[in-house]
Design a protein around this motif. Structure first.
Motif, PDB file in Angstrom:
ATOM      1  N   ASP A  33     -17.490 -32.979   4.259  1.00 40.25           N
ATOM      2  CA  ASP A  33     -18.419 -33.939   4.848  1.00 40.25           C
ATOM      3  C   ASP A  33     -18.537 -33.785   6.371  1.00 40.25           C
ATOM      4  OD1 ASP A  33     -20.176 -36.232   4.401  1.00 40.25           O
ATOM      5  OD2 ASP A  33     -18.677 -37.430   5.456  1.00 40.25           O
ATOM      6  N   ALA A  34     -17.774 -32.852   6.943  1.00 41.72           N
ATOM      7  CA  ALA A  34     -17.684 -32.753   8.401  1.00 41.72           C
ATOM      8  C   ALA A  34     -19.007 -32.385   9.062  1.00 41.72           C
ATOM      9  CB  ALA A  34     -16.608 -31.742   8.789  1.00 41.72           C
ATOM     10  N   ARG A  36     -22.013 -33.191   8.178  1.00 41.20           N
ATOM     11  CA  ARG A  36     -22.852 -34.403   8.265  1.00 41.20           C
ATOM     12  C   ARG A  36     -22.355 -35.332   9.371  1.00 41.20           C
ATOM     13  NH1 ARG A  36     -25.165 -36.854   2.672  1.00 41.20           N
ATOM     14  NH2 ARG A  36     -25.791 -34.912   1.663  1.00 41.20           N
ATOM     15  N   GLN A  37     -21.033 -35.525   9.415  1.00 43.35           N
ATOM     16  CA  GLN A  37     -20.480 -36.421  10.424  1.00 43.35           C
ATOM     17  C   GLN A  37     -20.733 -35.884  11.830  1.00 43.35           C
ATOM     18  OE1 GLN A  37     -19.372 -39.464   9.725  1.00 43.35           O
ATOM     19  NE2 GLN A  37     -19.926 -38.967   7.609  1.00 43.35           N
ATOM     20  N   ILE A  40     -24.290 -36.664  12.711  1.00 41.03           N
ATOM     21  CA  ILE A  40     -24.406 -38.065  13.108  1.00 41.03           C
ATOM     22  C   ILE A  40     -23.950 -38.228  14.562  1.00 41.03           C
ATOM     23  CG2 ILE A  40     -23.439 -40.379  12.728  1.00 41.03           C
ATOM     24  CD1 ILE A  40     -23.376 -39.722   9.732  1.00 41.03           C
ATOM     25  N   SER A  41     -22.892 -37.501  14.944  1.00 41.22           N
ATOM     26  CA  SER A  41     -22.431 -37.540  16.335  1.00 41.22           C
ATOM     27  C   SER A  41     -23.505 -37.025  17.286  1.00 41.22           C
ATOM     28  CB  SER A  41     -21.156 -36.698  16.496  1.00 41.22           C
ATOM     29  OG  SER A  41     -20.078 -37.258  15.783  1.00 41.22           O
ATOM     30  N   GLN A  77     -31.457 -40.031   9.638  1.00 39.32           N
ATOM     31  CA  GLN A  77     -31.115 -39.666  11.012  1.00 39.32           C
ATOM     32  C   GLN A  77     -32.367 -39.453  11.864  1.00 39.32           C
ATOM     33  OE1 GLN A  77     -28.002 -40.071  11.881  1.00 39.32           O
ATOM     34  NE2 GLN A  77     -27.653 -40.541   9.714  1.00 39.32           N
ATOM     35  N   GLN A 216     -19.970 -28.121  14.388  1.00 40.45           N
ATOM     36  CA  GLN A 216     -18.808 -28.318  13.523  1.00 40.45           C
ATOM     37  C   GLN A 216     -18.413 -27.002  12.869  1.00 40.45           C
ATOM     38  OE1 GLN A 216     -16.591 -30.951  12.679  1.00 40.45           O
ATOM     39  NE2 GLN A 216     -15.621 -29.155  11.761  1.00 40.45           N
ATOM     40  N   THR A 246     -18.569 -32.639  19.607  1.00 42.41           N
ATOM     41  CA  THR A 246     -19.133 -33.195  18.374  1.00 42.41           C
ATOM     42  C   THR A 246     -18.249 -32.962  17.150  1.00 42.41           C
ATOM     43  OG1 THR A 246     -20.410 -31.164  18.119  1.00 42.41           O
ATOM     44  CG2 THR A 246     -21.555 -33.069  19.073  1.00 42.41           C
ATOM     45  N   VAL A 248     -15.738 -33.010  14.248  1.00 45.30           N
ATOM     46  CA  VAL A 248     -14.917 -34.043  13.612  1.00 45.30           C
ATOM     47  C   VAL A 248     -13.574 -33.448  13.213  1.00 45.30           C
ATOM     48  CG1 VAL A 248     -14.759 -35.615  11.637  1.00 45.30           C
ATOM     49  CG2 VAL A 248     -16.958 -35.233  12.773  1.00 45.30           C
TER      50      VAL A 248
END
Length: 419
Positions: A33-34, A36-37, A40-41, A77, A216, A246, A248
């Motif tokens: 999921d990183a 996507r996170q 979002i950042s 988003q 990421q 950014t 995660v």
């Protein structure tokens, strides 16, 4: 008033876990999921900094995506940026050209997706006239330079080029739309927003050329902190760039020397201390580590034999450190002396030498190679690279497997237990 935009690329949304053979379901979920996170950042930074635009220089997607969850996520988003009046300027890279979702999504009118023909999109803020010049990949391959297709700089405006390119080439990256930094500087633009290479690069000169890297990392080969670039164009046309974190989950390699350890608890203590030291230097929320033990110790054979137990100890230490994960344990331990206590040759080492000779014989390697190729052929396409992507890679994989197999048998005999 300045004109500000955020520059990112190579998000690779919902990229598969690739080489991560994760046994830990929690870690698998975190890494999966990183991307996507991290995205979002990116959006959070845009909103917090009140930028005028977000520039995505290709590979928002990761190939042939069909998930409508990805579509809904992106729509949410983009809506956040639309509501804040922030424009999005995006080109398609080589991975985007394969994506089905990218051709089906309908975005707000504040989102511009450049086509396969060169386009120039004007923006005005604070009295500055800014022109974004972009060109998308129409096909997954782009063997020729795209630079000749970009228009000349417009006099009086701030000219920004958005391009997905491998530049002059980079290890681990295929050649796409190659061009030189010198040619980019000579094209007359003020800023080049690049994408494709996953490592951040800044090339100052007549123009500011930035490859932001990816926001990421996805595995240990994309180690280190990841970021985006915040660009500020001043009233005097000067350009300031800032790096904003950014990532995660941050992948890192950690080497621990266990030379001189004589008790298992000493090994674990050294691992824990090294984990704590590295964790303090990692700015990302999670540290995902590939742990390597090196050196020589009377415990070498026990560590090789009980590698699974050692990994469990390391994982427990990482959990105690907090937000730290061990995704793999590698051992490069020097074997103890090859003589018995009375000075005679050690029969176990003689057996090990014989096994190495057999393993290196042409007949044995051919049989082992055929066995591995059969296993690879039975796997789904996404899992076939574990033994190398070509014949040379397969040979290197064989070298590692045969050497580690001999060491494991030797370790079980020397440290006790059945082979």
């Amino acid at each position: 008033m300045a004109f500000r935009f955020l520059h990112t690329a190579d998000i690779h949304l919902d990229s598969p876990l690739r080489s991560l053979a994760l046994r830990n379901a929690e870690l698998a979920e975190l890494v999966g999921d990183a991307s996507r996170q991290a995205f979002i950042s990116v959006i959070d930074i845009c909103l917090a900094e009140r930028v005028d635009a977000l520039v995505i220089a290709g590979d928002l997607y990761d190939g042939d995506q069909t998930s409508m969850k990805t579509a809904r996520f992106l729509a949410t988003q983009m809506a956040r940026l639309h509501q804040a009046g922030i424009r999005v300027l995006k080109i398609r890279g080589n991975h985007d050209a394969l994506s089905r979702v990218s051709k089906q999504l309908v975005f707000p009118d504040t989102v511009t997706i450049f086509t396969g023909r060169s386009q120039s999109v004007p923006q005005t803020a604070g009295g500055l006239d800014v022109l974004f010049h972009g060109l998308s990949f129409a096909n997954p391959k782009a063997p020729e330079s795209l630079l000749p297709k970009y228009p000349a700089a417009q006099e009086g405006a701030i000219n920004i080029g958005i391009m997905h390119t491998s530049l002059a080439g980079s290890p681990g990256h295929d050649v796409y739309a190659p061009c030189s930094v010198v040619d980019l500087h000579g094209h007359g633009y003020d800023y080049w927003a690049l994408g494709h290479i996953h490592v951040r690069q800044v090339h100052p000169g007549a123009s500011t050329v930035v490859m932001p890297g990816m926001p990421q990392g996805r595995d240990i080969n994309e180690a280190g902190e990841k970021s985006v670039t915040l660009v500020t164009i001043r009233d005097d046309r000067s350009i300031e760039i800032e790096e904003r974190l950014t990532s995660v989950a941050q992948f890192e390699r950690l080497s621990v020397d266990v030379t001189g350890t004589i008790e298992w608890s000493e090994v674990v203590a050294r691992v824990r201390s090294s984990l704590e030291t590295l964790r303090s230097s990692v700015p990302s929320r999670h540290a995902v580590l590939r742990l390597g033990l090196t050196g020589s110790s009377p415990l070498s054979w026990a560590m090789i034999r009980d590698k699974d137990l050692l990994l469990a100890e390391a994982e427990q230490a990482a959990e105690q450190v907090g937000d730290t994960w061990v995704e793999k344990l590698e051992l490069d331990l020097a074997p103890p002396l090859a003589k018995a206590a009375d000075g005679t040759a050690d029969p176990v080492f003689e057996l090990a030498a014989s096994m190495r000779d057999d393993a290196n014989s042409e007949a044995f390697r051919a049989a082992a190679k055929a066995f591995i190729q059969k296993i690879v052929a039975d796997l789904p396409a996404e899992g076939r690279d574990f033994a190398g992507k070509d014949d040379a890679g397969l040979e290197r994989f064989l070298d590692r497997v045969l050497a580690s197999g001999t060491d494991l048998v030797t370790a079980r005999l020397k440290a006790g237990g059945s082979p």
